[in-house]
Each structure stands twice: as C-alpha cells, then as structure tokens.
Design an enzyme around this catalytic site. Structure first.
Site: not given
Length: 221
Positions: A45, A61, A65, A82, A114
């Site tokens: 992500g 993403e 990745e 939060p 990895e």
C-alpha cells in the site's frame, strides 16, 4: 489557490491479498524498506496521488511493491484512528482480493524490500494497524462464504468438487458435510462440467468443473 483553515489528513490505500496454499489461508506481505517500521512486515500500500482514483492507487501500489496485476479488488473499510501512522494524520482505504494458488509470480520493488506469502495463523507482527485490517478482511471472507460464489476465486481453471469443498473448509476452519455441500453448490448453477475427470490415488476419477462465467466469481457481485 484557496487555503482551507482546517488541516487535511493524508490518504493511503492498503491491500489484503488472499490465496490458499499448503492447506492454509495465506496473505501477501511486504517488508518495509523505510521508516516508519523499517524492516517490519506490512500490507502492500501507499499514499494516494492528488489526481488519482482510490482503486487505481491500490492497483498501482500492488503492482509497484509486489509485481502483481490483474486482480479484482473490493473495498473493505476505511481506517482512520488518530495515531495509527506516526508520520502524520493518515486515513487508509483498505481493499481485499482473492487469487488462486497457481504460482503467481511476485517480486519486491518500490518501497518493499521483500515480499512473501504468510499463513494467517503464523504471520509475523505487522506495522501500523495492519493486523486489524487483515482480521476484518478475513471476517468478511468468512461471512460471504455461504451466500456468494466468492470461494471460486481461489480455484484454478479446472477443479473437482472435493477441491472446492477443501477451500470452504480451510476458510471457515472446520469440516463441511460432503453431500449437502455438493447439492448446495450445484444448485447455484455457477459450475460447468468440463467433461473431463481426474484420478486421485486409488479413488474413482472425479469430475472436473469450471466456472460458468467470470462474472459469477467477481468479489463485488
């Protein structure tokens, strides 16, 4: 440019990608290259671009990745507690997808040092609040198991009813009555007899089935 008086949170997307291998439900994880949580395992992500659609961001993403493309994503939930990200106020939109265990090639790139599949029962500690995201995705998968054709997304092009039943048992973590299962699955008219059989050991050859249409197995149907 108009200046808002309220600060704006950043937005990210995270992806839970499931498969079934070695008789267990697995999730794809990446090892982070950078802080925060450098060298920790996490979901694929990253940050959403200013002119980027949310799902497009998630697909990008995942590709950058892990090298994986062509998956059907379903939006899972938004996570915005939060402090969930030490860098700044970050709200993430989580997606999940299912893929068959057919040797899908994976490669670490971008911010991932990895990438690897982990069984859900023996996965490492995860960065941020990603353990909660995975847990919700698994719960969603189980809840949809018996009211949709979602399990078919784990299957190869041709499979036996016994193999499909095995997927149900792995996901829900318990045995399924064979006779009732077969009756229920065939009543949905989502499978087609391929006309072929497969022999497993000394057992009688088992019929091989295919999905009637890819439209019947999309997560978001």
């Amino acid at each position: 440019m108009y200046q808002y008086q309220h600060p704006h949170p950043a937005v990210t997307t995270d992806i839970v990608l499931f498969t079934i291998g070695q008789q267990q439900l697995k999730c794809l994880l990446i090892r982070r290259k950078h802080e925060p949580y450098k060298d920790s395992w996490a979901l694929p992500g990253g940050f959403v671009g200013m002119d980027e659609d949310l799902e497009a961001s998630a697909l990008r993403e995942l590709r950058e990745e892990t090298g994986i493309t062509g998956v059907n994503l379903e939006q899972l939930h938004s996570f915005g507690r939060p402090g969930r990200d030490p860098r700044e106020r970050v709200i993430t939109i989580a997606y999940y997808a299912l893929v068959p265990d057919t040797g899908l090639p994976i490669r670490a790139a971008s911010d991932a040092g990895e990438v690897a599949w982990f069984g859900l029962d023996d996965s490492p500690p995860l960065a941020f609040d990603h353990e909660a995201i995975v847990a919700m995705a698994r719960q969603r998968l189980v809840s949809r198991l018996h009211c949709s054709t979602i399990a078919l997304q784990f299957m190869p092009e041709k499979f036996t009813l016994g193999e499909l039943q095995g997927v149900y048992e792995i996901i829900q973590g318990g045995a399924v009555d064979r006779r009732n299962f077969r009756k229920r699955v065939l009543a949905r008219h989502c499978l087609k007899d391929s006309g072929e059989t497969r022999r497993n050991g000394k057992h009688r050859p088992a019929r091989l089935y295919t999905c009637v249409s890819m439209d019947t197995v999309e997560v978001n149907k």
